[in-house]
Design an enzyme around this catalytic site. Structure first.
Site, mmCIF file in Angstrom:
data_model
loop_
_atom_site.group_PDB
_atom_site.id
_atom_site.type_symbol
_atom_site.label_atom_id
_atom_site.label_comp_id
_atom_site.label_asym_id
_atom_site.label_seq_id
_atom_site.Cartn_x
_atom_site.Cartn_y
_atom_site.Cartn_z
ATOM 1 N N GLY A 179 -8.995 46.646 68.416
ATOM 2 C CA GLY A 179 -9.014 47.988 67.839
ATOM 3 C C GLY A 179 -8.663 49.099 68.798
ATOM 4 C CB ILE A 222 1.489 37.140 56.409
ATOM 5 C CG1 ILE A 222 2.006 36.911 57.835
ATOM 6 C CG2 ILE A 222 2.634 37.398 55.444
ATOM 7 C CD1 ILE A 222 2.843 35.655 57.985
ATOM 8 C CG LEU A 223 -0.952 42.237 54.240
ATOM 9 C CD1 LEU A 223 -0.770 43.691 54.630
ATOM 10 C CD2 LEU A 223 -2.343 41.981 53.688
ATOM 11 C CG ASN A 252 2.468 46.259 61.572
ATOM 12 O OD1 ASN A 252 1.325 46.168 62.029
ATOM 13 N ND2 ASN A 252 3.445 45.434 61.921
ATOM 14 C CG HIS A 295 6.151 43.877 65.482
ATOM 15 N ND1 HIS A 295 5.409 42.749 65.203
ATOM 16 C CD2 HIS A 295 7.248 43.463 66.156
ATOM 17 C CE1 HIS A 295 6.053 41.693 65.690
ATOM 18 N NE2 HIS A 295 7.162 42.099 66.269
ATOM 19 C CB SER A 347 8.861 48.921 66.167
ATOM 20 O OG SER A 347 9.816 48.502 67.132
ATOM 21 C CG ASP A 364 6.697 41.923 62.026
ATOM 22 O OD1 ASP A 364 5.790 42.712 61.716
ATOM 23 O OD2 ASP A 364 6.485 40.850 62.601
HETATM 24 N N1 NHR Z 1 2.799 41.713 55.688
HETATM 25 C C1 NHR Z 1 3.992 41.978 55.176
HETATM 26 N N2 NHR Z 1 4.229 41.594 53.921
HETATM 27 N N3 NHR Z 1 4.991 42.585 55.858
HETATM 28 C C2 NHR Z 1 4.772 42.938 57.132
HETATM 29 O O1 NHR Z 1 5.750 43.534 57.795
HETATM 30 C C3 NHR Z 1 3.532 42.672 57.747
HETATM 31 C C4 NHR Z 1 2.551 42.049 56.966
HETATM 32 C C5 NHR Z 1 1.300 41.727 57.526
HETATM 33 C C6 NHR Z 1 1.047 42.000 58.852
HETATM 34 C C7 NHR Z 1 1.790 42.735 61.092
HETATM 35 C C8 NHR Z 1 2.664 41.687 61.839
HETATM 36 C C9 NHR Z 1 2.953 42.108 63.284
HETATM 37 O O2 NHR Z 1 2.998 43.294 63.596
HETATM 38 C C10 NHR Z 1 2.030 42.586 59.645
HETATM 39 C C11 NHR Z 1 3.265 42.944 59.091
HETATM 40 C C12 NHR Z 1 0.511 38.603 61.374
HETATM 41 C C13 NHR Z 1 1.452 37.594 61.420
HETATM 42 C C14 NHR Z 1 1.049 36.150 61.230
HETATM 43 O O3 NHR Z 1 1.855 35.248 61.406
HETATM 44 C C15 NHR Z 1 2.776 37.935 61.610
HETATM 45 C C16 NHR Z 1 3.143 39.260 61.746
HETATM 46 C C17 NHR Z 1 2.189 40.284 61.688
HETATM 47 C C18 NHR Z 1 0.876 39.941 61.501
HETATM 48 N N4 NHR Z 1 -0.212 35.866 60.829
HETATM 49 C C19 NHR Z 1 -0.768 34.558 60.570
HETATM 50 C C20 NHR Z 1 -0.919 34.321 59.039
HETATM 51 O O4 NHR Z 1 -0.895 33.151 58.651
HETATM 52 C C21 NHR Z 1 -2.141 34.384 61.161
HETATM 53 C C22 NHR Z 1 -2.148 34.578 62.637
HETATM 54 C C23 NHR Z 1 -3.564 34.754 63.209
HETATM 55 O O5 NHR Z 1 -4.533 34.835 62.445
HETATM 56 O O6 NHR Z 1 -3.657 34.852 64.441
HETATM 57 O O7 NHR Z 1 -1.109 35.297 58.302
HETATM 58 O O8 NHR Z 1 3.212 41.226 64.123
HETATM 59 C C1 GAR Z 2 -1.266 45.410 69.377
HETATM 60 O O1 GAR Z 2 -0.547 45.103 70.540
HETATM 61 C C2 GAR Z 2 -0.372 45.325 68.165
HETATM 62 O O2 GAR Z 2 0.932 45.737 68.417
HETATM 63 C C3 GAR Z 2 -0.414 43.864 67.894
HETATM 64 O O3 GAR Z 2 -1.721 43.449 68.178
HETATM 65 C C4 GAR Z 2 -2.294 44.325 69.123
HETATM 66 C C5 GAR Z 2 -3.564 44.873 68.544
HETATM 67 O O4 GAR Z 2 -4.302 45.541 69.515
HETATM 68 N N1 GAR Z 2 -0.127 43.597 66.537
HETATM 69 C C6 GAR Z 2 0.298 42.430 66.140
HETATM 70 O O5 GAR Z 2 0.616 41.554 66.902
HETATM 71 C C7 GAR Z 2 0.353 42.307 64.652
HETATM 72 N N2 GAR Z 2 0.686 40.966 64.343
HETATM 73 P P1 GAR Z 2 -5.538 46.417 69.098
HETATM 74 O O6 GAR Z 2 -6.415 45.583 68.179
HETATM 75 O O7 GAR Z 2 -6.232 46.707 70.398
HETATM 76 O O8 GAR Z 2 -5.024 47.647 68.436
#
Ligand code: NHR
Ligand code: GAR
Length: 219
Positions: A17, A97-98, A112, A114, A141, A150
């Site tokens: 956070g 992932i949503l 988000n 990233h 980004s 993403d």
């Molecule tokens: N959902 C959608 N539909 N579109 C995006 O652009 C999203 C999203 C949900 C989250 C953040 C993203 C990032 O910034 C985000 C963007 C999680 C994963 C992932 O693989 C990938 C990208 C992001 C967040 N998650 C696994 C899953 O099965 C679990 C991984 C874990 O729990 O550590 O959901 O990178």
């Molecule tokens: C941040 O570096 C963010 O960019 C990344 O996780 C970290 C969260 O840090 N996000 C992802 O990788 C989303 N998949 P925080 O909890 O300290 O804000």
């Protein structure tokens, strides 16, 4: 600047956070005209929940492991979020992932951060991948969330150099400094009505944004 209590922000987290903290600080400092109505985590042990408590922000935990599938988790999460009538949903280190239905429900109202210079390195392990590719630059980004992971339109990017001898952890620390700078800035632009999504394209100050706005450590 007077606080705009009308602009409601819900922040979703999974962990530390630190980006949440940067946004809390910017609301308290008057840089973001709005209020954080709630912080919701899919993990009960997320340290960001303590940060929210310390700031007097309501928190909720919704453990995805208690749901049989993604759709049921997403439906429950949507109901929790909508209790707070948010104008903006902010993913801050949210790791689930949503589903398309969830994303469409908040179309144009969810962002988000990233940890890469999109469109490079969607998905996970971005710092290691940038080092292994021999890139000179890396960063973060802020993008509007679309069903394509993403892949949504990018509003703002923070660029940091990759230095000789960097490992993923050292590089990530440098990226975090930029994240904490650009994420509150992007939230402020949206809360002020300066930045918005119009027909899948970003407008900033009433003009279509051809390229993301770029910040570097020197700015
Ligand atoms: N959902 C959608 N539909 N579109 C995006 O652009 C999203 C999203 C949900 C989250 C953040 C993203 C990032 O910034 C985000 C963007 C999680 C994963 C992932 O693989 C990938 C990208 C992001 C967040 N998650 C696994 C899953 O099965 C679990 C991984 C874990 O729990 O550590 O959901 O990178
Ligand atoms: C941040 O570096 C963010 O960019 C990344 O996780 C970290 C969260 O840090 N996000 C992802 O990788 C989303 N998949 P925080 O909890 O300290 O804000």
């Amino acid at each position: 600047m007077p606080e705009n209590h009308d602009f409601s922000i819900v922040v979703l987290i999974s962990g530390r956070g630190s980006n949440l903290q940067a946004i809390i600080d910017a609301v308290q400092g008057g840089e973001i005209p709005g209020r954080i109505s709630a912080v919701i985590s899919n993990r009960a042990e997320a340290y960001g929940l303590e940060r929210a408590h310390a700031a007097g922000i309501p928190t909720e935990v919704l453990d995805h492991k208690r749901f049989p599938n993604r759709e049921s988790f997403d439906t429950a999460l949507m109901a929790r979020i909508d209790d707070y009538a948010p104008d903006l949903v902010v993913l801050a280190g949210f790791m689930r992932i949503l589903s398309d239905g969830f994303v469409e429900h908040y179309a144009g109202c969810m962002i988000n951060i990233h940890p890469s210079l999109l469109p490079r390195y969607r998905g996970l392990n971005t710092h290691q991948r940038a080092i292994e590719a021999g890139d000179d630059w890396h960063g973060c980004s802020v993008h509007f969330v679309t069903p394509e992971l993403d892949g949504g339109p990018v509003l703002l990017q923070g660029r940091v150099p990759i230095e000789a001898g960097d490992d993923a952890e050292r590089l990530a620390d440098r990226v975090h400094v930029m994240e904490h700078r650009i994420y509150p800035m992007a939230v402020a632009w949206i809360a002020q009505g300066r930045a918005r999504l119009v027909e899948h394209r970003i407008q900033l100050d009433g003009k279509p944004l051809a390229e993301p706005v770029i910040q570097t450590l020197d700015d």
